[in-house]
Write an enzyme that holds these catalytic residues in place. Structure first.
Site, mmCIF file in Angstrom:
data_model
loop_
_atom_site.group_PDB
_atom_site.id
_atom_site.type_symbol
_atom_site.label_atom_id
_atom_site.label_comp_id
_atom_site.label_asym_id
_atom_site.label_seq_id
_atom_site.Cartn_x
_atom_site.Cartn_y
_atom_site.Cartn_z
ATOM 1 N N ASN A 9 0.874 -1.174 0.000
ATOM 2 C CA ASN A 9 0.000 0.000 0.000
ATOM 3 C C ASN A 9 0.913 1.226 0.000
ATOM 4 O O ASN A 9 1.467 1.581 1.031
ATOM 5 C CB ASN A 9 -0.892 -0.022 1.249
ATOM 6 C CG ASN A 9 -1.740 1.230 1.372
ATOM 7 O OD1 ASN A 9 -1.828 2.012 0.434
ATOM 8 N ND2 ASN A 9 -2.345 1.413 2.537
ATOM 9 N N TRP A 10 1.063 1.807 -1.188
ATOM 10 C CA TRP A 10 1.997 2.938 -1.308
ATOM 11 C C TRP A 10 1.441 4.206 -0.659
ATOM 12 O O TRP A 10 2.164 5.184 -0.494
ATOM 13 C CB TRP A 10 2.295 3.232 -2.780
ATOM 14 C CG TRP A 10 3.002 2.127 -3.524
ATOM 15 C CD1 TRP A 10 3.404 0.909 -3.033
ATOM 16 C CD2 TRP A 10 3.398 2.143 -4.903
ATOM 17 N NE1 TRP A 10 4.017 0.172 -4.023
ATOM 18 C CE2 TRP A 10 4.025 0.906 -5.181
ATOM 19 C CE3 TRP A 10 3.277 3.073 -5.937
ATOM 20 C CZ2 TRP A 10 4.524 0.589 -6.445
ATOM 21 C CZ3 TRP A 10 3.777 2.758 -7.192
ATOM 22 C CH2 TRP A 10 4.401 1.525 -7.440
ATOM 23 N N LYS A 11 0.147 4.211 -0.370
ATOM 24 C CA LYS A 11 -0.529 5.405 0.176
ATOM 25 C C LYS A 11 -0.281 6.610 -0.749
ATOM 26 O O LYS A 11 -0.168 6.433 -1.956
ATOM 27 C CB LYS A 11 -0.076 5.665 1.615
ATOM 28 C CG LYS A 11 -0.183 4.408 2.482
ATOM 29 C CD LYS A 11 -0.063 4.695 3.937
ATOM 30 C CE LYS A 11 -0.058 3.370 4.705
ATOM 31 N NZ LYS A 11 -0.125 3.554 6.150
ATOM 32 N N HIS A 96 -9.492 0.988 4.506
ATOM 33 C CA HIS A 96 -8.248 1.189 5.273
ATOM 34 C C HIS A 96 -8.536 2.116 6.450
ATOM 35 O O HIS A 96 -9.359 3.042 6.333
ATOM 36 C CB HIS A 96 -7.174 1.788 4.360
ATOM 37 C CG HIS A 96 -5.819 1.779 4.995
ATOM 38 N ND1 HIS A 96 -5.435 2.743 5.896
ATOM 39 C CD2 HIS A 96 -4.791 0.911 4.898
ATOM 40 C CE1 HIS A 96 -4.200 2.460 6.315
ATOM 41 N NE2 HIS A 96 -3.789 1.359 5.733
ATOM 42 N N GLU A 98 -7.031 4.564 7.614
ATOM 43 C CA GLU A 98 -6.853 6.002 7.340
ATOM 44 C C GLU A 98 -8.078 6.576 6.631
ATOM 45 O O GLU A 98 -8.457 7.721 6.866
ATOM 46 C CB GLU A 98 -5.565 6.208 6.513
ATOM 47 C CG GLU A 98 -4.333 5.950 7.367
ATOM 48 C CD GLU A 98 -3.109 5.481 6.617
ATOM 49 O OE1 GLU A 98 -3.066 5.571 5.378
ATOM 50 O OE2 GLU A 98 -2.178 4.981 7.287
ATOM 51 N N GLU A 168 -5.680 -5.197 10.390
ATOM 52 C CA GLU A 168 -4.638 -4.210 10.673
ATOM 53 C C GLU A 168 -4.956 -3.487 11.981
ATOM 54 O O GLU A 168 -5.751 -2.531 11.981
ATOM 55 C CB GLU A 168 -4.581 -3.180 9.543
ATOM 56 C CG GLU A 168 -4.294 -3.768 8.189
ATOM 57 C CD GLU A 168 -3.725 -2.714 7.245
ATOM 58 O OE1 GLU A 168 -2.594 -2.904 6.806
ATOM 59 O OE2 GLU A 168 -4.382 -1.698 7.005
ATOM 60 N N GLY A 174 2.214 1.999 10.909
ATOM 61 C CA GLY A 174 3.162 3.106 10.787
ATOM 62 C C GLY A 174 3.816 3.506 12.100
ATOM 63 O O GLY A 174 4.434 4.567 12.200
ATOM 64 N N SER A 214 3.214 -2.415 10.495
ATOM 65 C CA SER A 214 4.663 -2.446 10.728
ATOM 66 C C SER A 214 5.301 -3.792 10.389
ATOM 67 O O SER A 214 6.219 -4.245 11.071
ATOM 68 C CB SER A 214 4.982 -2.032 12.169
ATOM 69 O OG SER A 214 4.554 -0.704 12.402
ATOM 70 N N GLY A 235 2.661 -1.279 4.338
ATOM 71 C CA GLY A 235 2.707 0.157 4.063
ATOM 72 C C GLY A 235 4.144 0.608 3.806
ATOM 73 O O GLY A 235 4.687 0.442 2.714
ATOM 74 N N GLY A 236 4.780 1.143 4.843
ATOM 75 C CA GLY A 236 6.119 1.731 4.713
ATOM 76 C C GLY A 236 7.124 0.858 3.975
ATOM 77 O O GLY A 236 7.857 1.339 3.095
HETATM 78 C C1 PEP Z 1 -0.887 0.038 6.197
HETATM 79 O O1 PEP Z 1 -1.063 1.247 6.239
HETATM 80 O O2 PEP Z 1 -1.709 -0.693 5.612
HETATM 81 C C2 PEP Z 1 0.276 -0.502 6.875
HETATM 82 C C3 PEP Z 1 0.269 -1.759 7.206
HETATM 83 O O3 PEP Z 1 1.292 0.387 7.121
HETATM 84 P P1 PEP Z 1 2.727 0.046 7.791
HETATM 85 O O4 PEP Z 1 3.201 -1.245 7.179
HETATM 86 O O5 PEP Z 1 3.593 1.202 7.428
HETATM 87 O O6 PEP Z 1 2.488 -0.096 9.254
#
Ligand code: PEP
Length: 251
Positions: A9-11, A96, A98, A168, A174, A214, A235-236
């Site tokens: 997920n590049w956001k 998601h 967010e 999640e 994050g 994470s 994500g990251g």
């Molecule tokens: C996400 O936003 O779906 C996610 C899992 O982010 P991160 O891996 O950065 O915690």
């Protein structure tokens, strides 16, 4: 048989040229585990270009990060599921945390988004998960089950068989704070049981449930080894090809 899936997920990151560069690095790496379905969740404007770049890869698909709950019409700035599908994308992330938090997406609205995705032959990656205060109160199982009940339980068995779930925990997104593999496993198993009560044991056993929060190259192996964890939503760590590829190769 459920699939192992690793979805990035590049956001709201990467210009179009940066996204193309990242995709090329992943496509040309040549060492991706072929038994893993890899999904690149890009911003809308990247979907067409990235879809073309992965067209010859047998196990890489592209995903949008959202779609409208409406079919078409006067909804300025919105992108419909049909438009997403027309880019070559095969997946869409729905719900998601967010989107739920910043754009106030409710369980009911997300049910409509799921309908739109399924009607347009997209595979929804439906996100669920509890905030920290709910985890601390100890009501996280009920909270997440309720998210699924309110957004998913109107689906037919056939529709249900086409979706993917991502659990999640919001406190792990994050933050660098991963759920332990035991916490991930117990929630995934709980959700599978909840869904089996509605859609049947076989359908629940065939469902891919991804963990997100994470997830990194150094913890993916332990998390993916849990019997009810079928991969990750990343994500990251999906923004760097080496990290993302290492996670894909963690089964
Ligand atoms: C996400 O936003 O779906 C996610 C899992 O982010 P991160 O891996 O950065 O915690």
């Amino acid at each position: 048989m459920r699939k192992n899936i690793v979805a990035g997920n590049w956001k709201m990151n990467k210009s179009l040229s940066e996204g193309i560069e990242l995709t090329n690095e992943i496509v040309s790496a040549g060492n991706l585990d072929e038994n893993v379905q890899v999904v690149l969740g890009t911003p809308f404007i990247h979907l067409t270009s990235v879809s073309k770049l992965v067209a010859n890869s047998s196990n890489i698909e592209v995903s949008a990060q959202n779609c409208s709950d409406k079919t078409s019409g006067a909804y300025t700035g919105e992108i419909s599921a049909e438009m997403v599908k027309s880019t070559g994308a095969e997946y869409v992330i729905i719900g998601h945390s967010e989107r739920r938090e910043y754009f106030k997406e409710s369980n009911e609205e997300l049910a409509e988004k799921l309908n739109q995705a399924l009607a347009n032959d997209l595979t929804p990656i439906f996100c669920c998960g509890e905030p920290l205060e709910i985890r601390e109160k100890g009501t996280h199982f009920e909270y997440v089950c309720n998210q699924l009940t309110e957004s998913l339980f109107h689906l037919s068995k056939d529709e249900f068989s086409k979706i993917v779930i991502a659990y999640e925990p919001i406190w792990a997104i994050g933050t660098g704070k991963t759920a332990t593999s035991q916490q991930a496993q117990e929630m995934h198993a709980y959700l599978r049981t909840h869904l089996a009560e509605k859609f049947g044991k076989e359908a629940a056993a065939d469902l891919s449930i991804l963990y997100g929060g994470s997830c990194k190259p150094d913890n993916a192996q332990e998390i993916f080894a849990c019997p009810d964890v079928d991969g990750g939503l990343i994500g990251g760590a999906s923004l760097k090809s080496a990290d993302f590829i290492a996670i894909v190769n963690s089964f």
